[in-house]
Design an enzyme around this catalytic site. Structure first.
Site, PDB file in Angstrom:
ATOM      1  N   GLU A  76      37.294  40.003  18.135  1.00  0.00           N
ATOM      2  CA  GLU A  76      38.660  40.281  17.708  1.00  0.00           C
ATOM      3  C   GLU A  76      39.682  39.284  18.251  1.00  0.00           C
ATOM      4  OE1 GLU A  76      39.009  44.339  18.960  1.00  0.00           O
ATOM      5  OE2 GLU A  76      38.359  45.125  17.025  1.00  0.00           O
ATOM      6  N   GLU A 106      16.942  46.031  27.024  1.00  0.00           N
ATOM      7  CA  GLU A 106      17.837  45.966  28.180  1.00  0.00           C
ATOM      8  C   GLU A 106      17.080  45.911  29.502  1.00  0.00           C
ATOM      9  OE1 GLU A 106      19.062  50.405  29.520  1.00  0.00           O
ATOM     10  OE2 GLU A 106      19.818  49.822  27.560  1.00  0.00           O
TER      11      GLU A 106
END
Length: 308
Positions: A87, A118
């Site tokens: 963004e 992960e």
């Protein structure tokens, strides 16, 4: 780092007494409970205000000297980091390399669950090496429970390369130790749905990242007052926003603002400086460059020199 086989004691994994009968609640009771629990996010942000301010300070300094900001995470935490990074270019017209999100599993993990990825510290360290992270950079590791091996591996590798390191987690320091320069603990308590950290933990993480990235861009001079003067004019909505900013901050009509915006190459900050100083595009751009792109400072310098 905590033993991953023994995570039940973590705050993010505990049972919330307010939602023990979650499966028996009415729809309205569900909404009210979530609303009540989400109030904890505001308290958590308030309690971490000093650390968040520190991060804004060191990050804006680093980026002004050629550094970069990296968010590192897995699952929801990784996706939130990638979202915040993505963004920045449209909102502040930044180079996509300036703020980057690193997620375990890469781009595919953005739309498909890849939580098994992960568990590798080595993969986290490799991600840091691949991006040639160095002493100019800032690395923020995001892990709700604070134990994600991918994030720990990345933070350790970043530290070894001289980068400044920050951790965002939702567990108290006595439960998980994390070796970083700034350790932010966003304590929102047990989730409504036990262990589902995409809820309060995810919300408070998004809030913290919003504060950090926006605060950094303000400090870098990409905002004038509360206007996003470095907005990237790439569609009709953003073109309209750019025109409204020019109209609001000057005495120009919408048509005049449109002509000015085009003369500036659709760069709002440059358009404002051109209007207020009477300088042409190249002169205004040079003035901005001299003052690291800070419109207010550039304008003050021009006014001072004009009054001599």
């Amino acid at each position: 780092m905590e033993n991953l086989e023994e995570r039940g004691h973590l705050l993010t994994e505990q049972i919330n007494p307010n939602s023990r009968n979650l499966d028996q609640m009415t729809c309205l009771e569900l909404v009210d409970l979530f609303n009540q629990e989400d109030a904890q996010t505001l308290k958590a942000i308030a309690q971490a205000r000093l650390e968040l301010a520190q991060v804004i300070d060191i990050t804006s300094n680093a980026l002004s000297k050629g550094g970069r900001l990296f968010y590192v995470g897995a699952g929801t935490s990784g996706r939130l980091g990638v979202l915040d990074a993505a963004e920045c270019p449209p909102t502040f017209c930044t180079n996509p390399d300036l703020v980057q999100g690193i997620i375990a599993g890469g781009a595919a993990a953005l739309v498909r669950s890849s939580e098994d990825l992960e568990d590798s510290q080595e993969d986290g360290a490799s991600a840091i090496a691949q991006r040639h992270i160095n002493e100019k950079d800032i690395v923020i590791g995001i892990s709700a429970g604070g134990t994600t091996p991918f994030v720990h591996g990345a933070l350790e590798a970043a530290k070894q390369r001289g980068a400044s390191t920050v951790s965002l987690s939702c567990v108290p320091v006595e439960q998980v130790q994390i070796r970083v320069d700034i350790d932010i603990r966003l304590l929102t308590g047990p989730e409504v749905l036990a262990g589902s950290t995409r809820l309060k933990a995810g919300t408070v993480t998004k809030m913290a990242l919003n504060i950090i990235s926006t605060g950094v861009m303000v400090r870098l001079g990409k905002v004038y007052g509360n206007r996003m003067i470095d907005v990237s004019v790439t569609n009709r909505k953003l073109h309209d926003r750019a025109l409204r900013i020019l109209e609001d901050l000057t005495d120009l009509s919408r048509e005049e603002a449109g002509f000015l915006l085009e003369r500036s190459g659709r760069r709002v900050k440059l358009a404002l400086l051109m209007h207020w100083t009477g300088l042409e595009g190249q002169e205004s751009q040079a003035l901005l460059h001299t003052h690291q792109g800070n419109l207010r400072v550039a304008l003050q310098a021009h006014n001072q020199s004009s009054n001599l």
